[in-house]
Enzyme design. Sequence first.
Site, PDB file in Angstrom:
ATOM      1  N   CYS A   2      34.142 -66.100  36.326  1.00  0.00           N
ATOM      2  CA  CYS A   2      33.907 -66.953  37.840  1.00  0.00           C
ATOM      3  C   CYS A   2      32.762 -67.746  36.781  1.00  0.00           C
ATOM      4  O   CYS A   2      32.255 -67.423  36.105  1.00  0.00           O
ATOM      5  CB  CYS A   2      33.348 -65.764  38.705  1.00  0.00           C
ATOM      6  N   LEU A  49      37.357 -67.588  39.027  1.00  0.00           N
ATOM      7  CA  LEU A  49      38.833 -67.358  38.381  1.00  0.00           C
ATOM      8  C   LEU A  49      39.648 -65.438  38.874  1.00  0.00           C
ATOM      9  O   LEU A  49      39.172 -65.036  38.882  1.00  0.00           O
ATOM     10  CB  LEU A  49      38.689 -67.778  37.226  1.00  0.00           C
ATOM     11  N   ILE A  51      41.580 -62.897  38.493  1.00  0.00           N
ATOM     12  CA  ILE A  51      42.416 -62.229  37.795  1.00  0.00           C
ATOM     13  C   ILE A  51      42.489 -60.432  37.563  1.00  0.00           C
ATOM     14  O   ILE A  51      43.924 -59.992  37.714  1.00  0.00           O
ATOM     15  CB  ILE A  51      41.041 -61.983  36.272  1.00  0.00           C
ATOM     16  N   ILE A  52      41.379 -60.009  38.543  1.00  0.00           N
ATOM     17  CA  ILE A  52      41.692 -58.615  39.284  1.00  0.00           C
ATOM     18  C   ILE A  52      41.829 -58.767  40.074  1.00  0.00           C
ATOM     19  O   ILE A  52      40.674 -58.923  40.730  1.00  0.00           O
ATOM     20  CB  ILE A  52      40.521 -57.732  38.478  1.00  0.00           C
ATOM     21  N   ASN A  73      30.403 -62.788  37.238  1.00  0.00           N
ATOM     22  CA  ASN A  73      31.025 -63.754  35.396  1.00  0.00           C
ATOM     23  C   ASN A  73      31.389 -63.034  34.839  1.00  0.00           C
ATOM     24  O   ASN A  73      30.078 -62.991  33.888  1.00  0.00           O
ATOM     25  CB  ASN A  73      30.293 -65.050  35.330  1.00  0.00           C
ATOM     26  N   GLY A  74      32.259 -62.532  34.788  1.00  0.00           N
ATOM     27  CA  GLY A  74      33.664 -62.069  33.521  1.00  0.00           C
ATOM     28  C   GLY A  74      34.174 -61.184  34.139  1.00  0.00           C
ATOM     29  O   GLY A  74      34.917 -61.314  35.132  1.00  0.00           O
ATOM     30  N   GLU A  75      34.025 -59.494  32.951  1.00  0.00           N
ATOM     31  CA  GLU A  75      34.925 -58.885  33.487  1.00  0.00           C
ATOM     32  C   GLU A  75      34.414 -57.717  33.122  1.00  0.00           C
ATOM     33  O   GLU A  75      33.901 -57.443  32.034  1.00  0.00           O
ATOM     34  CB  GLU A  75      36.332 -59.101  32.978  1.00  0.00           C
ATOM     35  N   GLY A 363      40.436 -63.861  18.469  1.00  0.00           N
ATOM     36  CA  GLY A 363      39.658 -62.718  17.475  1.00  0.00           C
ATOM     37  C   GLY A 363      38.438 -63.034  16.268  1.00  0.00           C
ATOM     38  O   GLY A 363      37.761 -63.077  16.524  1.00  0.00           O
TER      39      GLY A 363
END
Length: 633
Positions: A2, A49, A51-52, A73-75, A363
């Site tokens: 987000c 956004l 996702i989960i 904001n994030g996961e 990576g």
Amino acid sequence: MCGIAGVIHRGGTAAPELLGRMVSSMHLRGPDGEGRFADGPVEIGMRRLAIIDPKHGEQPFETEDGRFVAMLNGEIYNHWALRRDLAGRGVRFQTDCDAEVLPHAFREWGPEEFPRRLDGMFGIVILDRQDRVLHLYRDRYGEKPVFYSDGRERFAFASQLVSMTLDPSFDFETDRVALRHYLFLHYVPGSRTIFESVRRLEPGCRLSVHWDRTEPPEISDWSAGFEEPARPLLYGSAVRATRRRVEEAVRSRLIADVPVGIFLSGGLDSSVIAAAAARNVSRIQTFSVGFEDSELDESLYARAVAEHLGADHHHFQFDLAACLSVLDDAMCVLDEPIGDPACLPVLLLSKEARRHVKVVLTGEGADEFFGGYSYYPGASDAGVGEAGFVRHNRRCRSLLARTFARGAANARRSDCGRVTSFFRGDNSTPSGFPGLTNPGERDRLVPGAQSDDDSWSRTLAERIARIPCALERAQTADIRSWLDGDLLPKLDHMTMAASLEGRAPYLDPKVAEFALSMPAGWKVDQSGRKRVLRDAFAGWLPEPVLGRKKQGFVLPIQKWLLGPLKERLLDGLAEERGDGLDAAVARRIVLDDLEVGAPRARLLYGLLVYRDWMLAVREGRARAIQLAEGRRM
């Protein structure tokens, strides 16, 4: 994934539409929904956004009594483990969204322990409505950004620097020390931004501000307190442990309720990620970009890896036409000036990958933590054998603390380090990364600022000087500058511009801390760089990939600057714009360099980006405010 934003109004000029503009400006970061919350003078908002748990993850989330309110904001990759722990303590959850655990975890473990329980990438805002305190958190290595400003009229924060400029009273005054840093590094490191009135929350930090008081925010480091390995390891055990930890990190970052893919360059780092992912997902989707110049093109190796793994591979060609097609877009979506040409192929690849997936694994971080860059020194203790890790373990805690702790005391500098400044006299950083300009040039280019040193650079130099191993000094310098200032912002800005989430498994703390804890000789020796990572995945990948030297996104930017970008570069320096840069001095340097074939292409491209980005930010702000005013009429 987000974008978050918020304002604490302290009187002064009213700005009723400010939060709305800030949140709307992050629509690419979160095209799937919006949430807001207000309590007296405090407003927070977010774009999502999904996702989960895409159907039920609307933010904010609150504790049952309404005291704690959270936005993310994030996961949070370990949210299921946290959820089980908290459910055992009586918490009842209503969704499967990772963000829902945050207010309950904060209440259970408190502001200091709370972030240490999280495995994830994040910018988090927590409101404590009882104590009237707003807390901001940034993840350990800086994957997700948090910017803030603290003024008399209001305190504000956002996931995007550009969003901060939408305040009607925003001051575009350039931070001239930050500009000097940019002209040396092609990015702005540390807590500074290019604007004097905005600061960046550094990785692993918490900011706390009372919304009924006027004192400055309190900033503390929550990331201190690393644990050394549980027992001494032999090299063979370290190889197996590296494989296990990377596999676990990849597995946790594959968890999503949307399609996931891999950015596959054909180098070791992304190939290892793809190999680990392929053991968990059948026909994993991989994405690579190639270049028209065969000497710069790694796509053959990417195809070979994808074929070896049975992946569903997507390849895209990057040439001059593609470069020019995304350059304007890059200036508009770059959230801060980053003079790294690799932004262009990452943006191109992100846009193409978004047609197929919503999440990609990358990576980033492997070179910094496993010692992969060619400019890194050889290991000073490369001869450390299997028994040597017993001795090495005794200093793991101090090394990790030196790498990440802030506010270092005036400790005695080691004779081994001999680092007195981050901006070294040989025109490079302590890692060996080459600078763009010398001090005399920066004096002329940035009138009114005669020094590069600030509290960030002095503290980091002191920390580096106490590290006896040359390789570990270089790693520490890059982790605290290059990784946080260029690589991770570049990934965040370019993927988010395509509404694509980028995840970096090598930044899993269990991987990163374990890599830092190893003797230098296990990472770099006569056989090459990233030794332990190569040995950990021998047999998983084609031998030519395992034995390759690092290449990376190397673009023919010198050729482009002598061709179609030349006019754009010179036009951008044709007049003074009040952005802190002496355009006349810059133009003379550019013309002199172009006459001899543009050997300083990195500097020239950095100047192009800086002028174009500053212009794009001002024009974008004007459009956003005009649009908001039109909606009110």
